[in-house]
Design an enzyme around this catalytic site. Sequence first.
Site, PDB file in Angstrom:
ATOM      1  N   GLU A  94     -23.682  81.375 -21.955  1.00  0.00           N
ATOM      2  CA  GLU A  94     -25.092  81.103 -22.152  1.00  0.00           C
ATOM      3  C   GLU A  94     -25.334  80.115 -23.267  1.00  0.00           C
ATOM      4  OE1 GLU A  94     -25.638  85.210 -20.213  1.00  0.00           O
ATOM      5  OE2 GLU A  94     -24.430  84.575 -21.892  1.00  0.00           O
ATOM      6  N   CYS A 108     -28.769  77.034 -29.181  1.00  0.00           N
ATOM      7  CA  CYS A 108     -27.802  78.054 -29.584  1.00  0.00           C
ATOM      8  C   CYS A 108     -26.627  77.925 -28.622  1.00  0.00           C
ATOM      9  CB  CYS A 108     -28.484  79.417 -29.467  1.00  0.00           C
ATOM     10  SG  CYS A 108     -27.411  80.798 -29.772  1.00  0.00           S
ATOM     11  N   CYS A 115     -15.835  87.510 -26.602  1.00  0.00           N
ATOM     12  CA  CYS A 115     -15.533  87.473 -28.034  1.00  0.00           C
ATOM     13  C   CYS A 115     -14.539  88.586 -28.334  1.00  0.00           C
ATOM     14  CB  CYS A 115     -16.803  87.685 -28.857  1.00  0.00           C
ATOM     15  SG  CYS A 115     -16.509  87.590 -30.647  1.00  0.00           S
ATOM     16  N   CYS A 119     -17.881  93.609 -32.230  1.00  0.00           N
ATOM     17  CA  CYS A 119     -18.877  94.310 -33.048  1.00  0.00           C
ATOM     18  C   CYS A 119     -19.603  95.341 -32.174  1.00  0.00           C
ATOM     19  CB  CYS A 119     -19.870  93.316 -33.638  1.00  0.00           C
ATOM     20  SG  CYS A 119     -19.050  92.064 -34.623  1.00  0.00           S
ATOM     21  N   CYS A 122     -23.144  94.504 -30.606  1.00  0.00           N
ATOM     22  CA  CYS A 122     -23.312  93.213 -29.927  1.00  0.00           C
ATOM     23  C   CYS A 122     -22.952  93.304 -28.455  1.00  0.00           C
ATOM     24  CB  CYS A 122     -22.437  92.164 -30.611  1.00  0.00           C
ATOM     25  SG  CYS A 122     -22.433  90.568 -29.779  1.00  0.00           S
ATOM     26  N   GLY A 168     -19.274  84.353 -28.730  1.00  0.00           N
ATOM     27  CA  GLY A 168     -18.007  83.997 -29.353  1.00  0.00           C
ATOM     28  C   GLY A 168     -18.063  83.874 -30.857  1.00  0.00           C
ATOM     29  N   GLU A 169     -16.890  83.900 -31.441  1.00  0.00           N
ATOM     30  CA  GLU A 169     -16.745  83.736 -32.886  1.00  0.00           C
ATOM     31  C   GLU A 169     -16.252  82.301 -33.122  1.00  0.00           C
ATOM     32  OE1 GLU A 169     -17.230  85.061 -35.997  1.00  0.00           O
ATOM     33  OE2 GLU A 169     -16.162  83.239 -36.546  1.00  0.00           O
ATOM     34  N   SER A 200     -22.185  80.158 -37.629  1.00  0.00           N
ATOM     35  CA  SER A 200     -22.321  81.572 -37.985  1.00  0.00           C
ATOM     36  C   SER A 200     -20.990  82.269 -37.743  1.00  0.00           C
ATOM     37  CB  SER A 200     -23.405  82.204 -37.104  1.00  0.00           C
ATOM     38  OG  SER A 200     -23.454  83.594 -37.293  1.00  0.00           O
ATOM     39  N   SER A 222     -22.308  86.634 -41.048  1.00  0.00           N
ATOM     40  CA  SER A 222     -22.874  87.865 -40.475  1.00  0.00           C
ATOM     41  C   SER A 222     -22.398  89.025 -41.330  1.00  0.00           C
ATOM     42  CB  SER A 222     -22.401  88.025 -39.027  1.00  0.00           C
ATOM     43  OG  SER A 222     -23.021  87.050 -38.224  1.00  0.00           O
ATOM     44  N   ASN A 298     -31.857  93.920 -31.925  1.00  0.00           N
ATOM     45  CA  ASN A 298     -32.396  93.761 -30.575  1.00  0.00           C
ATOM     46  C   ASN A 298     -31.785  94.823 -29.684  1.00  0.00           C
ATOM     47  OD1 ASN A 298     -33.980  91.399 -30.886  1.00  0.00           O
ATOM     48  ND2 ASN A 298     -32.103  90.191 -30.956  1.00  0.00           N
ATOM     49  N   CYS A 341     -30.598  87.156 -29.838  1.00  0.00           N
ATOM     50  CA  CYS A 341     -29.277  87.346 -30.437  1.00  0.00           C
ATOM     51  C   CYS A 341     -28.640  88.632 -29.939  1.00  0.00           C
ATOM     52  CB  CYS A 341     -29.383  87.502 -31.943  1.00  0.00           C
ATOM     53  SG  CYS A 341     -30.145  86.147 -32.732  1.00  0.00           S
TER      54      CYS A 341
HETATM   55  N1  SAH Z   1     -19.892  85.503 -33.651  1.00  0.00           N
HETATM   56  C1  SAH Z   1     -20.697  84.886 -34.612  1.00  0.00           C
HETATM   57  C2  SAH Z   1     -21.789  84.052 -34.027  1.00  0.00           C
HETATM   58  C3  SAH Z   1     -22.495  84.601 -32.826  1.00  0.00           C
HETATM   59  S1  SAH Z   1     -23.494  86.060 -33.041  1.00  0.00           S
HETATM   60  C4  SAH Z   1     -21.263  85.896 -35.577  1.00  0.00           C
HETATM   61  O1  SAH Z   1     -21.160  87.086 -35.314  1.00  0.00           O
HETATM   62  O2  SAH Z   1     -21.760  85.467 -36.611  1.00  0.00           O
HETATM   63  C5  SAH Z   1     -24.989  85.385 -33.698  1.00  0.00           C
HETATM   64  C6  SAH Z   1     -25.818  86.380 -34.489  1.00  0.00           C
HETATM   65  O3  SAH Z   1     -26.443  87.333 -33.625  1.00  0.00           O
HETATM   66  C7  SAH Z   1     -24.969  87.170 -35.474  1.00  0.00           C
HETATM   67  O4  SAH Z   1     -25.544  87.293 -36.729  1.00  0.00           O
HETATM   68  C8  SAH Z   1     -24.897  88.476 -34.758  1.00  0.00           C
HETATM   69  O5  SAH Z   1     -24.519  89.444 -35.627  1.00  0.00           O
HETATM   70  C9  SAH Z   1     -26.286  88.599 -34.180  1.00  0.00           C
HETATM   71  N2  SAH Z   1     -26.407  89.699 -33.202  1.00  0.00           N
HETATM   72  C10 SAH Z   1     -25.478  90.152 -32.347  1.00  0.00           C
HETATM   73  N3  SAH Z   1     -25.944  91.232 -31.643  1.00  0.00           N
HETATM   74  C11 SAH Z   1     -27.210  91.455 -32.071  1.00  0.00           C
HETATM   75  C12 SAH Z   1     -28.232  92.406 -31.727  1.00  0.00           C
HETATM   76  N4  SAH Z   1     -28.044  93.333 -30.789  1.00  0.00           N
HETATM   77  N5  SAH Z   1     -29.411  92.335 -32.375  1.00  0.00           N
HETATM   78  C13 SAH Z   1     -29.626  91.384 -33.297  1.00  0.00           C
HETATM   79  N6  SAH Z   1     -28.728  90.463 -33.650  1.00  0.00           N
HETATM   80  C14 SAH Z   1     -27.522  90.493 -33.061  1.00  0.00           C
HETATM   81 FE1  SF4 Z   2     -18.461  88.396 -31.585  1.00  0.00          FE
HETATM   82 FE2  SF4 Z   2     -20.480  87.667 -33.206  1.00  0.00          FE
HETATM   83 FE3  SF4 Z   2     -20.865  89.469 -31.219  1.00  0.00          FE
HETATM   84 FE4  SF4 Z   2     -19.439  90.140 -33.351  1.00  0.00          FE
HETATM   85  S1  SF4 Z   2     -21.626  89.578 -33.320  1.00  0.00           S
HETATM   86  S2  SF4 Z   2     -18.873  90.569 -31.204  1.00  0.00           S
HETATM   87  S3  SF4 Z   2     -18.381  88.238 -33.809  1.00  0.00           S
HETATM   88  S4  SF4 Z   2     -20.336  87.322 -30.975  1.00  0.00           S
END
Ligand code: SAH
Ligand code: SF4
Length: 356
Positions: A94, A108, A115, A119, A122, A168-169, A200, A222, A298, A341
């Site tokens: 996406e 974005c 990934c 987390c 996520c 992805g990271e 990020s 993050s 979210n 996000c």
């Molecule tokens: N992997 C990288 C970049 C992509 S995630 C990272 O983790 O930084 C981009 C942002 O969206 C990060 O800050 C992540 O923690 C946040 N994010 C992921 N899942 C989310 C959720 N359910 N609600 C709000 N933010 C979220």
């Molecule tokens: Fe990967 Fe970022 Fe999601 Fe963590 S928040 S699983 S690092 S995409």
Amino acid sequence: MSEKKTSLYSLTLEDLREYLKENGFAKFAADQVYNWIFKRYEFDPDKWSNVSSKIKNDFIEKMDINIPKIVWNGLSTDGTRKFLVGMSDSNTVEAVAIPAKNNRLTLCVSSQIGCAIGCTFCHTGTMGLTRHLTTGEIVGQYLAVTKWLRDNVDEEARLSNIVYMGQGEPLHNFNNVKQATKVFMEDKGIGLGQRKITLSTSGLVPQIEKLEDFPPVNIAISLHAAHDNIRTELMPINKAYDLTRLFEAIRKIPLKAHRWITYEYILIADLNDRVEDLEGLSDLLDKGVSKVNLIPFNEYPESKFKRPSDEKIKWFQDELIRRGYICTTRITKGTDILAACGQLKSEHDKLNLWAD
Ligand code: SAH
Ligand code: SF4
């Protein structure tokens, strides 16, 4: 099986000049090709009227000139538009175009398919890693989305900012993301300034230590928790690189170039929205060089966490400001199309849910 070809869109201007020289062509043609691709979004070499057919045939033969396909797109009521972008092996990622004031349109982008970090809050994290995206596929998201917007919405559309906050990271795919960033910044091409791009990361310490070798774009960490036990619960990467190690690495980022570090902090009800968490943050973050971006969690189908109340979110923000930090709360965009996000997740079956 033939060897995988280099994507034409993965080259900086200098790389393209080198390529032409090595293959016996005039270097200056690189500027013309760059102009067709990155200024005019014309990806069909047949249309490049001022480029010699020998060069065009060379590209067609030796390079990958395919642009990812926009498989699906959905418009949120707030103007956010989500794109499902198909790669040549039919994997999809996406990319989300988010409008903001002053004519800003932020893309974005995704850096990987899935990934590996996993987390627990996520949506993407539940997929595991399928593979890294190539440089051509990262740049290709920008090109494909711009082209689509120009063809369908506004013929002058321009994506003014990039955030590596899709799937992805990005630091796990360090070299390809670095090369894509150089292409995004190329003056004679897309020409984005370093302040227009934000990387990020979840906190991959060895790669953070290599950031001096990366163009000096904005860095967002993050963080999500100020105590190791909570952070480990949210982000398994904290077991490998805990807060002490993470902040040792962050403090070595050359700040003259980066000016400040943004900390992303997802607010989750009754988990990290307490007074102890505010105190933990004050202990960790250096004032004057740290900005905090609060992201109300979210919720998505099956998510086990809850978003705090609006009052609680405001209280947390006010308390951080009172303690001397610059602190904003991210307005959640695109929730109605699962584009916010952490809600990005490619599944073709979802298309049925999203389709009008
Ligand atoms: N992997 C990288 C970049 C992509 S995630 C990272 O983790 O930084 C981009 C942002 O969206 C990060 O800050 C992540 O923690 C946040 N994010 C992921 N899942 C989310 C959720 N359910 N609600 C709000 N933010 C979220
Ligand atoms: Fe990967 Fe970022 Fe999601 Fe963590 S928040 S699983 S690092 S995409």
